[in-house]
Scaffold this active site. Structure first.
Site, PDB file in Angstrom:
ATOM      1  N   ASN A 235     -18.175  -9.979 -15.921  1.00  0.00           N
ATOM      2  CA  ASN A 235     -16.939 -10.009 -16.682  1.00  0.00           C
ATOM      3  C   ASN A 235     -16.871 -10.113 -18.242  1.00  0.00           C
ATOM      4  O   ASN A 235     -15.737  -9.887 -18.610  1.00  0.00           O
ATOM      5  CB  ASN A 235     -15.940 -11.028 -15.779  1.00  0.00           C
ATOM      6  CG  ASN A 235     -14.584 -10.956 -16.211  1.00  0.00           C
ATOM      7  OD1 ASN A 235     -13.982  -9.874 -16.380  1.00  0.00           O
ATOM      8  ND2 ASN A 235     -13.994 -12.143 -16.387  1.00  0.00           N
ATOM      9  N   ASP A 364     -31.255 -22.463 -20.009  1.00  0.00           N
ATOM     10  CA  ASP A 364     -30.876 -21.345 -18.692  1.00  0.00           C
ATOM     11  C   ASP A 364     -32.045 -21.122 -18.166  1.00  0.00           C
ATOM     12  O   ASP A 364     -32.397 -19.739 -17.982  1.00  0.00           O
ATOM     13  CB  ASP A 364     -30.227 -20.264 -19.463  1.00  0.00           C
ATOM     14  CG  ASP A 364     -29.195 -19.644 -18.182  1.00  0.00           C
ATOM     15  OD1 ASP A 364     -29.201 -20.239 -17.107  1.00  0.00           O
ATOM     16  OD2 ASP A 364     -28.849 -18.719 -18.441  1.00  0.00           O
TER      17      ASP A 364
END
Length: 867
Positions: A235, A364
């Site tokens: 998105n 991450d």
């Protein structure tokens, strides 16, 4: 990873849930505002709908969507509320800021992202006036571009043609989807793709033409790059392989959409991209970090051009090399893998140390963000959440199998993820640690049992994960499910009962996210499947929960499906087998009033499952009308079997293979009808259906037969080869067939893997166990069955004083039949219970040999043949 699941992790720490169902979520002031006089309000999922009393709307037409950011949402909503109420315009809005954030988050659905307020004009004249006035009213307000819509002007106002009323039809792949009527009045899917689309029979209003032209004005010709391949869409934007037309250099192009792709802190994709570019320049001297090639803007989107790193993500390399996937892997194979994995870990640790020395936290680290080059050198990618050590906060984006808990900041975030990687390379189940930190020590035990690695080395990782010395295992060893059957059954039952929410109307037991689309009633993901598994396994009857099911199934919500596993036919089946015949017939009466002609041929939600259920209930009740209906549907299935177009690939836009969605369900119907009627032609039709699914299977190098999905192969019961194998074996009991016998042998090899990523009945180890439970006449298959039962412990977790299992994606626990604890219970009952237990319509022939219950004898020796 299926990114849809991430959205359903925000409301509850242990179970998938929707924010619309959850309690105590903050709301916008407008959500608590009194309903204006002469208006009514209705709650629907995440939305609050407002409409004037006595007003009427067309069933479909042009609708207006207004987007907003977290910063201006209250202001935008107040303005739209006042405008719509003054003019009698029906509208709906997302009820709170948490919902708005999730709708605009990085992994939210791209087709629905950005939609904050929806307005329903009564005609095109009102559409034009409302667009014009709202655009002026909201001038200067920011909001994400809604990909499915056409933007009006430069503000947050967008338009799309679609349904106003709740109507449904079947999509080309057999799914129940929202519908609109075409020019002939036929219901067709209301397309909600992440691209603006006008149905063929609809004319774009003239006043929108300039806005469509403005939308098309941006062109990639404005930049010196050519996109050659899509790597991934989120998105927040796209990730592409591209080429610099000036130098012919291959690059990676990373796109960021403004106000979209939000992380947990509300930071959008553009801000993260700019932060990533700055971080990569700061780390430019590290060869394990991609170099920045360029930055540019196209339209409103920001792009970063990066060095192209030749290689593959570690998660894909792991699939190819992981020895626990291969039942024939040797000790030498496992030792070689351990050597390779240690080498990868050493490299990752070295680059993290170098990043920390430069004052940064990577933030991450997980299997998808480690690239492995052809020579096994590693590189790290995706530095969106990297940040300075000084003043470090937990990243707003994280992979739940590697995300540090809230007490870790700075380099400790990376150390935690590195410890998870130490376990995950040998047993990729670290998502479970988020559901129970003590599970880390158990995973280390399993690794030590299966690989030649030092336990002390694993204990270092466990200590980092738990933040100190591992605690003793919980009392009662909740992980083991291969012991005394009554005790195991009781633990599973207790966990299921502890999860029940009879006060809710949308679901009784937490399960897969599918229950928020198909409802909380059905066999696969709803109350019917859980209550059925409890009853047939001997775990007990629960009348208060059965009453809940009856209340909601006899007055089903609009859009409730009627299929066997996904709808009301399965509910009727469960109620009949619970001894509640009249309730079953009442639910069946609801089913018989619904149209079925457009349903597919599947067992899960189509005609095969319905015809099998009608056959079953006709036989049990003696109702002649049900026999007639079953014959009629069977004839329709036979007629449609000839239609099998498409390539030899399962799923997506192609026909599916497998028990639940493929032609195997039709084959099962033909077999049961043949056994009932003796019509030899039905056996021929069963063979035809099985051949259609077998052509969508492939033989893997080790001889295992699995369903071919193009990008992966699947062995599982629901959409894999094991479900086909169950029906193949039943066919072979009636008629010999060399090709089918060969395929059956290939399926048996597919059911021998030591590692399955999930435990679910439809897509995990429980389904493998249910399959192997039908093969206990063969000593080696019985030994394999016992091994698979023992390995269920790898996924087991304590909950509610009992033992529970995670659902799909392993991010939350599930109690349902298809993906969770109830499915494990049913699979174990197929192995251990006194009375024969099997999936509906798949019971083995009477007198088939069965395994003894634990403690009743040698599981590899002869059986008494009577259980």
């Amino acid at each position: 990873m299926d990114e849809r699941y991430d959205t359903y992790c925000a409301a509850d720490r242990l179970f998938y849930d929707s924010l619309g169902s959850a309690v105590a979520q903050p709301t916008f002031a407008a959500a608590d505002r009194p309903v204006p006089p002469g208006w009514r309000r209705e709650s629907l999922d995440d939305w609050l709908i407002h409409a004037p009393d006595g007003g009427s709307l067309p069933q479909q037409g042009w609708k207006i969507h207004v987007s907003a950011t977290l910063t201006n949402a209250e202001r935008v909503l107040d303005a739209v509320w006042a405008y719509c109420v003054a003019r009698g315009l029906s509208f709906k809005f997302l009820r709170g800021p948490r919902t708005l954030l999730l709708r605009n988050s990085k992994y939210a659905s791209r087709s629905g992202s950005g939609k904050f307020v929806t307005i329903y004009p009564r005609d095109e004249a009102e559409l034009e006036l409302t667009c014009k006035e709202l655009d002026a009213l909201l001038a200067g307000e920011a909001g994400p571009y809604i990909l499915s819509d056409l933007r009006y002007g430069a503000g947050p106002v967008h338009v799309r043609y679609g349904g106003f009323a709740r109507r449904y039809c079947l999509s080309p792949d057999g799914q129940v989807v929202p519908a609109i009527a075409d020019a002939d009045g036929t219901l067709v899917p209301d397309r909600r793709d992440p691209v603006f689309h006008v149905p063929d029979w609809v004319t774009l209003p003239d006043f929108l033409a300039p806005h469509l032209a403005a939308r098309s004005a941006n062109s990639t010709d404005e930049v010196p790059y050519r996109i050659e391949k899509v790597i991934h869409f989120s998105n927040g934007g796209g990730l592409y392989v591209g080429r610099d037309l000036r130098t012919d250099a291959e690059v990676v192009l990373k796109e960021a959409r403004p106000h979209a792709g939000l992380d947990a802190d509300g930071t959008d994709a553009v801000a993260r991209l700019e932060r990533e570019a700055a971080t990569l320049r700061r780390l430019a001297d590290l060869p394990q970090v991609p170099a920045v090639h360029d930055e540019f803007t196209l339209g409103e989107h920001r792009f970063l051009a990066l060095e192209f790193i030749e290689g593959r993500p570690l998660n894909k390399v792991l699939v190819d090399r992981y020895p626990l996937i291969d039942a024939d892997a040797t000790d030498a194979d496992r030792a070689e893998y351990a050597r390779w994995a240690r080498g990868i870990l050493d490299q990752v640790e070295a680059v993290l140390t170098a990043i920390h020395e430069r004052g940064l936290v990577y933030g991450d680290l997980h299997l998808f963000n480690i690239m492995v080059r052809p020579d096994d050198r590693v590189a790290l990618v995706d530095f969106e959440v990297a940040a300075p050590i000084e003043g470090h906060r937990r990243p707003g984006l994280r992979n739940q199998g590697f995300a540090a808990p809230g007490d870790r900041t700075g380099p400790a975030v990376d150390r935690y993820a590195l410890a998870c990687l130490r376990l995950a390379l040998f047993l990729p189940l670290t998502q479970l640690v988020r559901l129970g930190p003590d599970k880390a020590a158990h995973l280390a035990e399993v690794v030590a049992e299966n690989f030649p690695v030092a336990r002390e080395w694993l204990d270092e990782a466990v200590a980092e994960i738990v933040g100190g010395e591992p605690r003793p295992a919980p009392d009662g060893d909740p992980y083991r499910v291969d012991g005394d059957w009554p005790a195991v059954r009781r633990r599973l039952r207790d966990a299921i009962r502890a999860s029940a929410t009879p006060e809710r109307a949308d679901r009784l037991f937490p399960g897969d996210i599918a229950q928020f689309h198909t409802g909380g009633l059905n066999l696969a993901h709803g109350a019917a499947g859980v209550l059925h598994a409890l009853a047939v396994s001997g775990a007990g009857r629960f009348p208060e929960h059965e009453d809940w099911l009856v209340r909601h199934a006899t007055a089903p919500a609009s859009g409730t499906r009627i299929g066997f596993y996904d709808g009301l036919h399965g509910v009727a089946y469960a109620l009949e087998h619970l001894g509640r015949r009249q309730d079953a017939l009442d639910v069946l009466d609801v089913c018989l009033r619904q149209p079925w002609a457009e349903l597919d041929l599947s067992l899960g939600g189509g005609l095969a499952g319905i015809a099998l259920n009608l056959t079953e209930l006709a036989t049990r009740t003696g109702e002649p009308g049900l026999h007639d209906a079953a014959r009629e549907l069977t004839a329709v299935v036979v007629e449609r079997l000839a239609d099998d177009a498409g390539p030899d690939v399962s799923g997506g836009r192609h026909p599916y293979a497998g028990l639940l969605r493929g032609r195997t369900g039709a084959a099962l119907l033909m077999l049961r009808r043949y056994e009932l009627t003796g019509e030899a032609a039905l056996l021929e039709h069963a063979a035809t259906a099985l051949r259609q699914d077998l052509r969508r299977c492939v033989v893997r190098p080790g001889g295992a037969l699995e369903v071919n999905e193009g990008w992966r192969t699947m062995p599982y019961l629901g959409q894999g080869s094991v479900g086909i194998g169950l029906v193949l074996d039943q066919y072979l009991r009636h008629r010999a067939d060399e090709r089918f016998a060969e395929a059956s042998a290939g399926v048996r090899r597919a059911a021998r893997s030591p590692f399955y990523a999930q435990t679910g009945l439809f897509a995990g180890r429980a389904g493998i166990i249910a399959y192997l439970a039908t093969l206990t006449d063969e000593p080696e298959q019985r030994r394999e069955l016992e091994r698979q039962v023992r390995r269920l412990a790898w996924h087991a977790l304590p909950y509610g004083g009992g033992t529970a299992f995670p659902g799909e994606q392993l991010l939350r626990l599930s109690m349902d039949l298809g993906t969770g604890t109830a499915g494990v219970l049913l699979a174990l009952a197929a192995v251990r219970h006194d009375e024969p237990v099997a999936l509906p319509f798949l019971a083995p022939p009477a007198g088939a040999p069965r395994l003894p219950r634990s403690g009743e004898g040698d599981p590899t020796g002869p059986t008494d043949g009577g259980r």
